[in-house]
Motif scaffolding. Sequence first.
Motif, PDB file in Angstrom:
ATOM      1  N   ASP A 145       7.171 -10.620  39.967  1.00  0.00           N
ATOM      2  CA  ASP A 145       6.344 -10.914  38.969  1.00  0.00           C
ATOM      3  C   ASP A 145       5.469 -12.299  39.564  1.00  0.00           C
ATOM      4  O   ASP A 145       4.431 -12.648  39.118  1.00  0.00           O
ATOM      5  CB  ASP A 145       6.609 -11.235  37.494  1.00  0.00           C
ATOM      6  N   GLY A 146       6.148 -12.908  40.657  1.00  0.00           N
ATOM      7  CA  GLY A 146       5.406 -14.070  41.379  1.00  0.00           C
ATOM      8  C   GLY A 146       5.675 -15.421  40.660  1.00  0.00           C
ATOM      9  O   GLY A 146       5.201 -16.385  41.039  1.00  0.00           O
ATOM     10  N   ARG A 147       6.491 -15.349  39.668  1.00  0.00           N
ATOM     11  CA  ARG A 147       6.761 -16.510  38.945  1.00  0.00           C
ATOM     12  C   ARG A 147       7.678 -17.649  39.597  1.00  0.00           C
ATOM     13  O   ARG A 147       7.933 -18.630  39.133  1.00  0.00           O
ATOM     14  CB  ARG A 147       7.046 -16.481  37.412  1.00  0.00           C
ATOM     15  N   PHE A 148       8.559 -16.984  40.520  1.00  0.00           N
ATOM     16  CA  PHE A 148       9.779 -17.800  41.175  1.00  0.00           C
ATOM     17  C   PHE A 148       9.990 -17.636  42.565  1.00  0.00           C
ATOM     18  O   PHE A 148       9.373 -16.469  43.057  1.00  0.00           O
ATOM     19  CB  PHE A 148      10.989 -17.511  40.332  1.00  0.00           C
ATOM     20  N   VAL A 149      10.205 -18.498  43.253  1.00  0.00           N
ATOM     21  CA  VAL A 149      10.855 -18.351  44.438  1.00  0.00           C
ATOM     22  C   VAL A 149      12.233 -18.496  44.446  1.00  0.00           C
ATOM     23  O   VAL A 149      12.899 -19.441  43.894  1.00  0.00           O
ATOM     24  CB  VAL A 149      10.174 -19.677  45.363  1.00  0.00           C
ATOM     25  N   VAL A 150      12.752 -17.573  44.987  1.00  0.00           N
ATOM     26  CA  VAL A 150      14.365 -17.236  45.120  1.00  0.00           C
ATOM     27  C   VAL A 150      14.888 -17.499  46.492  1.00  0.00           C
ATOM     28  O   VAL A 150      14.493 -16.940  47.668  1.00  0.00           O
ATOM     29  CB  VAL A 150      14.843 -16.011  44.518  1.00  0.00           C
TER      30      VAL A 150
ATOM     31  N   ALA B  55       3.347 -28.088  44.549  1.00  0.00           N
ATOM     32  CA  ALA B  55       4.855 -28.825  44.613  1.00  0.00           C
ATOM     33  C   ALA B  55       5.788 -27.703  43.994  1.00  0.00           C
ATOM     34  O   ALA B  55       5.573 -26.939  43.239  1.00  0.00           O
ATOM     35  CB  ALA B  55       4.556 -30.086  43.354  1.00  0.00           C
ATOM     36  N   LEU B  56       7.054 -27.800  44.521  1.00  0.00           N
ATOM     37  CA  LEU B  56       8.193 -26.937  44.309  1.00  0.00           C
ATOM     38  C   LEU B  56       8.942 -27.724  43.284  1.00  0.00           C
ATOM     39  O   LEU B  56       9.159 -28.877  43.056  1.00  0.00           O
ATOM     40  CB  LEU B  56       9.071 -26.572  45.339  1.00  0.00           C
ATOM     41  N   ALA B  57       9.596 -26.959  42.186  1.00  0.00           N
ATOM     42  CA  ALA B  57      10.455 -27.498  41.258  1.00  0.00           C
ATOM     43  C   ALA B  57      11.758 -26.386  40.956  1.00  0.00           C
ATOM     44  O   ALA B  57      11.504 -25.473  41.202  1.00  0.00           O
ATOM     45  CB  ALA B  57       9.815 -27.863  39.963  1.00  0.00           C
ATOM     46  N   PHE B  58      12.870 -27.054  40.588  1.00  0.00           N
ATOM     47  CA  PHE B  58      13.934 -26.337  40.203  1.00  0.00           C
ATOM     48  C   PHE B  58      13.746 -25.585  38.799  1.00  0.00           C
ATOM     49  O   PHE B  58      13.070 -26.077  37.890  1.00  0.00           O
ATOM     50  CB  PHE B  58      15.265 -26.907  40.059  1.00  0.00           C
ATOM     51  N   GLY B  59      14.333 -24.250  38.717  1.00  0.00           N
ATOM     52  CA  GLY B  59      14.139 -23.415  37.488  1.00  0.00           C
ATOM     53  C   GLY B  59      15.118 -24.052  36.269  1.00  0.00           C
ATOM     54  O   GLY B  59      15.708 -24.941  36.588  1.00  0.00           O
ATOM     55  N   THR B  60      14.891 -23.287  35.181  1.00  0.00           N
ATOM     56  CA  THR B  60      15.801 -24.122  33.969  1.00  0.00           C
ATOM     57  C   THR B  60      17.157 -23.837  34.389  1.00  0.00           C
ATOM     58  O   THR B  60      18.050 -24.717  33.774  1.00  0.00           O
ATOM     59  CB  THR B  60      15.565 -23.070  32.782  1.00  0.00           C
TER      60      THR B  60
ATOM     61  N   TYR C  66      22.931  -8.408  41.390  1.00  0.00           N
ATOM     62  CA  TYR C  66      22.780  -9.364  40.059  1.00  0.00           C
ATOM     63  C   TYR C  66      21.957  -8.756  39.127  1.00  0.00           C
ATOM     64  O   TYR C  66      20.914  -8.008  39.540  1.00  0.00           O
ATOM     65  CB  TYR C  66      22.066 -10.774  40.693  1.00  0.00           C
ATOM     66  N   GLY C  67      22.027  -9.434  37.981  1.00  0.00           N
ATOM     67  CA  GLY C  67      21.138  -8.947  36.801  1.00  0.00           C
ATOM     68  C   GLY C  67      20.117 -10.247  37.022  1.00  0.00           C
ATOM     69  O   GLY C  67      20.463 -11.182  37.279  1.00  0.00           O
ATOM     70  N   TRP C  68      18.759  -9.955  36.731  1.00  0.00           N
ATOM     71  CA  TRP C  68      17.826 -10.929  36.947  1.00  0.00           C
ATOM     72  C   TRP C  68      17.199 -11.025  35.587  1.00  0.00           C
ATOM     73  O   TRP C  68      16.477  -9.894  35.009  1.00  0.00           O
ATOM     74  CB  TRP C  68      16.822 -10.341  37.963  1.00  0.00           C
ATOM     75  N   ASP C  69      17.105 -12.235  34.984  1.00  0.00           N
ATOM     76  CA  ASP C  69      16.242 -12.403  33.960  1.00  0.00           C
ATOM     77  C   ASP C  69      15.002 -12.875  34.382  1.00  0.00           C
ATOM     78  O   ASP C  69      14.601 -13.977  34.943  1.00  0.00           O
ATOM     79  CB  ASP C  69      16.921 -13.669  33.079  1.00  0.00           C
ATOM     80  N   THR C  70      14.027 -11.849  34.008  1.00  0.00           N
ATOM     81  CA  THR C  70      12.556 -12.229  34.237  1.00  0.00           C
ATOM     82  C   THR C  70      11.910 -13.174  33.701  1.00  0.00           C
ATOM     83  O   THR C  70      10.940 -13.807  34.278  1.00  0.00           O
ATOM     84  CB  THR C  70      11.714 -10.696  33.888  1.00  0.00           C
ATOM     85  N   ARG C  71      12.283 -13.805  32.506  1.00  0.00           N
ATOM     86  CA  ARG C  71      11.754 -14.759  31.645  1.00  0.00           C
ATOM     87  C   ARG C  71      12.118 -16.061  32.212  1.00  0.00           C
ATOM     88  O   ARG C  71      11.370 -16.936  32.349  1.00  0.00           O
ATOM     89  CB  ARG C  71      12.198 -14.777  30.259  1.00  0.00           C
ATOM     90  N   SER C  72      13.517 -16.325  32.435  1.00  0.00           N
ATOM     91  CA  SER C  72      14.311 -17.589  32.887  1.00  0.00           C
ATOM     92  C   SER C  72      14.375 -17.702  34.256  1.00  0.00           C
ATOM     93  O   SER C  72      14.531 -18.718  34.738  1.00  0.00           O
ATOM     94  CB  SER C  72      15.211 -17.783  32.158  1.00  0.00           C
ATOM     95  N   GLY C  73      14.401 -16.590  35.115  1.00  0.00           N
ATOM     96  CA  GLY C  73      14.804 -16.599  36.398  1.00  0.00           C
ATOM     97  C   GLY C  73      16.262 -16.694  36.901  1.00  0.00           C
ATOM     98  O   GLY C  73      16.421 -16.920  37.966  1.00  0.00           O
TER      99      GLY C  73
END
Length: 378
Positions: free
Chosen positions: A173-178, A198-203, A240-247
């Motif tokens: 969905d383009g929301r996260f860089v993994v 700017a890059l930041a860490f996810g939740t 892995y299971g991938w949580d599309t909301r939280s990443g």
Amino acid sequence: MATLSVAALSPEQSRDSTFAYVGSRTTTARDGQGRGIEVFSIAADGDTWTPLQTVELDNPTYLVADHTRRYLYAVHGDFTYISAYRIEPRTGLLTELGRQDTGGRNPAHLAVDPTNRFLVVANHSSGSVATLPLLADGRLGPVAHLLSLPGSPGPHRTEQTGCKPHHVPFSPDGRFVVVPDKGLDRIFTLTLDGASGALAFGTRPWEATREMTGPRHIAFHPILPYAYTIDELRSTVTTYGWDTRSGDLASRQIQSSTAPSMTGDSRGGEIAVSPDGRFVYASNRSGAGDGTPGGPDPDTIGVFKVSARDGTLTPVEWTSSEGLRPRFFCLSPDGRRLYAANERSHTIVGFHIDRASGRLARAGEVARTGSPVCVLLL
């Protein structure tokens, strides 16, 4: 940079062609026998590759195109910069637009953000992820942000001496860089500010792997919330299971990427999910790392069937890559072919994919080229 044009296409061929851009290792330190970026035209049968152009430069080890497909970008392994090129739409030929520093050493992978405004780069040897703006004319601006990844090195004495990000794809969905990190045994989830770069860490900043796993690359299921890593040091595939909301990532299964009969040293290479999401493919490179010769037998591509219920994998077969060190392979957009780049035997070998079983059938050698390590199809 030197450019050698080898052949030209007729107008009819140009209209019908797919172009392949092959990056290679060129330096003595990497035992490279490539010349740079090789450009090929692929005929409609998918199995006939015609050389068009050689762009001579050092270690263009991973390639990506922007979303307009007008520009191509190459990292230069073991160096500190990226090159930008204009793609001539009719002929597929490349014209250099310039270079830009990455803010780190040994860039290994790069990806274009969904808005086509920034390039994200993994600086493998210096343990950082950089963003660079894409300018309107295809050139690159200077580094917008540089993020170091935290953690303690894994236990492997030579391969895990520090942070080693190797892959920076965006989630579907383009929301996260993994970012799989081979050195820290972690997979990081980052966000990108689309205005500043700017890059930041996810939740949840990272998922820890089993020690000495060495996660290398990650591939997402095209429909369902699953992801798969090829783990370089253990030669495993992790589901892995991938949580599309939280990443968030949550490990579910670990499978050997090699056949049960494989008793020697091996390193995982590349991983991909078929466009229909039914199969996962993973490459295996014999030997204990790049400093060893590998072989003598050809290496393999593992085929795994995906469970629609929970995303876990069941082995289908292991097929010879017909060469040594398939560091990279790719699937054609229609999912009907797989192309394996055998770095040490200097070939790109094509395979037909059975859509029902996922099995591979050799289509033949499509190109002989020095030390191929990346293939980009456009």
